[in-house]
Design a protein around this motif. Structure first.
Motif, mmCIF file in Angstrom:
data_model
loop_
_atom_site.group_PDB
_atom_site.id
_atom_site.type_symbol
_atom_site.label_atom_id
_atom_site.label_comp_id
_atom_site.label_asym_id
_atom_site.label_seq_id
_atom_site.Cartn_x
_atom_site.Cartn_y
_atom_site.Cartn_z
ATOM 1 N N GLY A 16 19.172 6.166 12.330
ATOM 2 C CA GLY A 16 18.364 7.342 13.323
ATOM 3 C C GLY A 16 17.228 7.907 12.429
ATOM 4 N N ARG A 17 16.626 7.053 11.687
ATOM 5 C CA ARG A 17 15.434 7.593 11.097
ATOM 6 C C ARG A 17 14.359 6.414 10.837
ATOM 7 N N ALA A 18 13.064 6.976 10.488
ATOM 8 C CA ALA A 18 12.324 5.831 9.989
ATOM 9 C C ALA A 18 12.406 5.336 8.691
ATOM 10 N N ALA A 19 11.689 4.156 8.230
ATOM 11 C CA ALA A 19 11.860 3.703 6.880
ATOM 12 C C ALA A 19 10.692 4.355 6.133
ATOM 13 N N LEU A 20 11.019 4.480 4.866
ATOM 14 C CA LEU A 20 10.011 4.966 3.816
ATOM 15 C C LEU A 20 9.473 3.694 3.306
ATOM 16 N N VAL A 21 8.250 3.737 3.166
ATOM 17 C CA VAL A 21 7.742 2.388 2.542
ATOM 18 C C VAL A 21 6.669 3.011 1.447
ATOM 19 N N GLY A 22 6.732 2.707 0.320
ATOM 20 C CA GLY A 22 6.250 3.074 -1.044
ATOM 21 C C GLY A 22 5.073 2.261 -1.633
ATOM 22 N N TYR A 23 4.199 2.618 -1.957
ATOM 23 C CA TYR A 23 3.317 1.776 -2.495
ATOM 24 C C TYR A 23 2.867 2.290 -3.772
ATOM 25 N N LEU A 24 2.705 1.272 -4.991
ATOM 26 C CA LEU A 24 1.756 1.550 -6.222
ATOM 27 C C LEU A 24 1.302 0.327 -6.442
ATOM 28 N N PRO A 25 -0.055 0.386 -7.347
ATOM 29 C CA PRO A 25 -0.742 -0.715 -7.876
ATOM 30 C C PRO A 25 0.389 -1.230 -8.884
ATOM 31 N N ALA A 26 0.333 -2.775 -9.174
ATOM 32 C CA ALA A 26 0.956 -3.291 -10.053
ATOM 33 C C ALA A 26 -0.098 -2.841 -11.467
ATOM 34 N N GLY A 27 0.605 -2.687 -12.766
ATOM 35 C CA GLY A 27 -0.135 -2.391 -13.934
ATOM 36 C C GLY A 27 -0.424 -0.877 -14.040
ATOM 37 N N TYR A 28 -0.053 -0.213 -13.332
ATOM 38 C CA TYR A 28 -0.258 1.354 -13.292
ATOM 39 C C TYR A 28 0.994 2.199 -13.790
ATOM 40 N N PRO A 29 0.875 2.894 -14.796
ATOM 41 C CA PRO A 29 -0.023 3.181 -15.562
ATOM 42 C C PRO A 29 -0.203 1.933 -16.697
ATOM 43 N N ASP A 30 1.016 0.896 -16.710
ATOM 44 C CA ASP A 30 0.888 -0.372 -17.329
ATOM 45 C C ASP A 30 1.861 -1.003 -16.572
ATOM 46 N N VAL A 31 1.860 -2.377 -16.926
ATOM 47 C CA VAL A 31 2.822 -3.212 -16.287
ATOM 48 C C VAL A 31 4.470 -2.768 -16.208
ATOM 49 N N ASP A 32 4.745 -2.549 -17.672
ATOM 50 C CA ASP A 32 6.262 -1.881 -17.779
ATOM 51 C C ASP A 32 6.462 -0.804 -17.091
ATOM 52 N N GLY A 33 5.440 0.271 -17.222
ATOM 53 C CA GLY A 33 5.550 1.603 -16.782
ATOM 54 C C GLY A 33 5.424 1.555 -15.214
ATOM 55 N N GLY A 34 4.605 0.495 -14.583
ATOM 56 C CA GLY A 34 4.679 0.549 -13.079
ATOM 57 C C GLY A 34 6.007 -0.001 -12.767
#
Length: 276
Positions: A16-34
């Motif tokens: 009964g809800r909408a989906a939450l779609v989240g975005y981040l760029p790869a490598g930010y703040p670094d690859v492992d941190g992302g």
């Protein structure tokens, strides 16, 4: 093994809800941190993840995402790092798509990129600057592998253009309801509801809306008429506000995700598998 994007939308709708779609760029703040940040977003309530492929000429992105992508590029991020990020996030079982300008995919090799994305567990691509009528190579590569093809519709799209676009989509349709570049805004757009209605008139696919949502109240408003609420700049900002303090950044990211997840759950459902 990741569930499919369509299954994630269907699960949210069944609740009964909408989906939450989240975005981040790869490598930010670094690859492992992302990777750590994206996993935190999944743990706090994101149903679908979009991973940005940093690009040197991000003409459709706002300043927040541009700055993050530039930092990733200066840190040396490459497509292999994007694919490693996809693999790590998809391993959570959450559908994970790459959002990318077309030039890097073309330079890498469309068929090669599609196969490597599939091998990493990726669900598909969101292609903001590629339209279906200019995408025969990508459509063929995606269809061969069952990858999602997420194209964009906008308030300026004609009804005929919307129908052509949704017919080529698989997974969901991305409705960009703000004219201009991306970025968090203080109020939602009055163009979004009519665009979703026009889009839904042409397809049974879920329709996700990206328009600069930055808090749970805005997410609830959009969730009243859309199948998915897409959030990018606000997630990037949550990390950017805590440079050099990864723990604080992750806490802010988690709190924001929880607020947004509460918002999408509070949006008014509009009936069954098809929301109006």
């Amino acid at each position: 093994m990741s569930q499919t994007t369509s299954a994630a939308f269907a699960k949210a709708d069944a609740e009964g809800r909408a989906a939450l779609v989240g975005y981040l760029p790869a490598g930010y703040p670094d690859v492992d941190g992302g990777i750590e940040a994206l996993r935190a977003m999944v743990a706090a309530g994101c149903d679908v993840i979009e991973i940005g492929l940093p690009y040197s000429d991000p003409v459709m992105d706002g300043p927040t995402i541009q700055a993050a992508a530039q930092q990733a590029l200066e840190g040396g991020v490459r497509i292999r790092d994007v694919l490693r990020t996809v693999e790590a996030v998809a391993a959570t079982g959450t559908p994970t798509l790459v959002m990318t300008y077309w030039n890097p995919v073309e330079a890498y090799g469309v068929d090669r990129f599609a196969q490597h994305l599939l091998d990493a567990g990726g669900a598909g691509l969101i292609t903001p600057d590629l339209t279906p009528d200019y995408a025969p190579e990508w459509i063929a590569a995606a269809d061969e592998r069952g990858l999602d093809k997420v194209f964009l519709v906008a308030p300026s799209s004609t009804d005929e253009r919307i129908a052509m676009t949704t017919a080529a989509c698989r997974g969901f349709v991305y409705a960009t309801a703000v004219m201009g570049v991306t970025g968090a805004r203080t109020s939602t757009s009055d163009l979004a509801g009519p665009l979703v209605a026009r889009t839904k008139a042409t397809t049974d696919l879920p329709v996700g809306v990206g328009l600069g949502v930055s808090n749970g109240a805005q997410a609830a408003e959009v969730a009243g008429y859309a199948d998915g609420v897409i959030v990018g700049s606000a997630f990037v900002r949550a990390l950017a506000d805590h440079p050099g303090d990864r723990a604080a950044g992750l806490r802010a990211l988690t709190a924001l995700t929880e607020d947004l997840a509460t918002g999408v759950a509070a949006g008014t459902p509009r009936g069954g598998a098809v929301r109006a």
